[in-house]
Write a protein that holds these residues in place. Structure first.
Motif, PDB file in Angstrom:
ATOM      1  N   ILE A   6      65.056  77.638 -79.513  1.00  0.00           N
ATOM      2  CA  ILE A   6      63.509  78.076 -79.448  1.00  0.00           C
ATOM      3  C   ILE A   6      63.109  76.655 -80.284  1.00  0.00           C
ATOM      4  CG2 ILE A   6      61.968  79.449 -80.332  1.00  0.00           C
ATOM      5  CD1 ILE A   6      63.773  81.937 -80.056  1.00  0.00           C
ATOM      6  N   ARG A   9      57.313  78.782 -80.956  1.00  0.00           N
ATOM      7  CA  ARG A   9      56.833  80.240 -80.841  1.00  0.00           C
ATOM      8  C   ARG A   9      55.248  79.947 -80.537  1.00  0.00           C
ATOM      9  NH1 ARG A   9      61.139  81.230 -84.005  1.00  0.00           N
ATOM     10  NH2 ARG A   9      62.490  82.915 -83.242  1.00  0.00           N
ATOM     11  N   TRP A  47      55.625  79.193 -75.655  1.00  0.00           N
ATOM     12  CA  TRP A  47      57.251  79.435 -75.954  1.00  0.00           C
ATOM     13  C   TRP A  47      57.973  78.209 -75.312  1.00  0.00           C
ATOM     14  CZ3 TRP A  47      59.410  83.252 -79.032  1.00  0.00           C
ATOM     15  CH2 TRP A  47      58.871  84.328 -79.494  1.00  0.00           C
ATOM     16  N   ILE A  49      61.339  76.722 -74.943  1.00  0.00           N
ATOM     17  CA  ILE A  49      62.758  77.294 -75.196  1.00  0.00           C
ATOM     18  C   ILE A  49      63.839  76.278 -74.513  1.00  0.00           C
ATOM     19  CG2 ILE A  49      64.570  78.956 -75.074  1.00  0.00           C
ATOM     20  CD1 ILE A  49      62.362  80.904 -75.416  1.00  0.00           C
ATOM     21  N   TRP A  94      64.631  85.762 -71.287  1.00  0.00           N
ATOM     22  CA  TRP A  94      63.736  85.309 -72.112  1.00  0.00           C
ATOM     23  C   TRP A  94      62.353  85.730 -71.666  1.00  0.00           C
ATOM     24  CZ3 TRP A  94      64.159  83.504 -76.631  1.00  0.00           C
ATOM     25  CH2 TRP A  94      65.314  83.064 -76.894  1.00  0.00           C
ATOM     26  N   THR A  98      60.164  87.468 -74.642  1.00  0.00           N
ATOM     27  CA  THR A  98      58.851  86.845 -75.187  1.00  0.00           C
ATOM     28  C   THR A  98      57.710  87.752 -74.624  1.00  0.00           C
ATOM     29  OG1 THR A  98      58.930  85.470 -73.178  1.00  0.00           O
ATOM     30  CG2 THR A  98      59.997  84.581 -75.097  1.00  0.00           C
TER      31      THR A  98
END
Length: 216
Positions: A6, A9, A47, A49, A94, A98
């Motif tokens: 990650i 955020r 996000w 990732i 994911w 999320t």
């Protein structure tokens, strides 16, 4: 999902985006961290990732979605198809984690990761996975067969790429256009099988266009 990285955020859950990065064969989630961090600085409400593929590479280092040992034009499609369920599972996981849906999800792949992302557009109901695919130094596993369902495709490729020749991206663009899609192709003079600042800038422009389309 502890093996994934990650990188950012979002500051708020309102209008959050999900940007999933998929590395190439023999590589790792950490190898795409610099790209992810550069994009995160532009997309503060995303996000970001970097996803690690599930299988160890049989090249001796890193990880892979499918083996390239003895890979041919004839057997590549089957290998990609076998790897696709795990690829889609990671996307769904994911999105669930999320709370970001497919309409705000971008799949960004490099090399083998780009192959997986592009091939996901050829599945029935592809828009259930993501709204946009960005393929760096990639190709289709086999010629595109169907027009992607509400999935925008962006191809970025170095003109001096000797691992994945730029003609493969040109063929992918032509195939998609012949099916009625409207992909984009950015070619970068002097760039080999890699990513430079021009690629990062082009990705940023493409992601900005997404929000303009949505009126955000």
């Amino acid at each position: 999902m502890q093996t994934d990285l990650i990188l950012q955020r979002p500051r708020t859950s309102d209008n959050a985006e999900l940007l999933l990065l998929f590395h190439g064969v023999g590589s790792s989630a950490e190898d795409l961290a610099p790209l992810g961090q550069a994009l995160a600085a532009q997309r503060l409400n995303a996000w970001v990732i970097s996803v690690r593929s599930p299988d160890r590479s049989d090249l001796g280092r890193g990880w892979q979605w499918f083996s390239v040992q003895g890979v041919t034009e004839a057997n590549r499609p089957e290998r990609v198809a076998s790897a696709m369920p795990a690829f889609l599972e990671r996307i769904r996981a994911w999105q669930s984690e999320t709370g970001v849906g497919p309409q705000s999800t971008t799949l960004l792949g490099f090399s083998q990761g780009a192959i997986m992302a592009l091939e996901s557009t050829q599945l029935c109901g592809a828009s259930r996975h993501a709204a946009r695919v960005i393929a760096i130094a990639g190709r289709f596993a086999q010629p595109a067969r169907i027009k992607p369902e509400d999935v925008a495709a962006h191809l970025l490729h170095g003109e001096q790429d000797h691992v994945m020749p730029v003609r493969l991206a040109m063929e992918a663009e032509h195939e998609l256009r012949s099916l009625g899609a409207a992909p984009t192709l950015d070619r970068f003079a002097g760039l080999g099988h890699g990513i430079d600042a021009r690629v990062v800038q082009a990705i940023g422009r493409g992601l900005q266009d997404v929000n303009e389309e949505k009126g955000l």
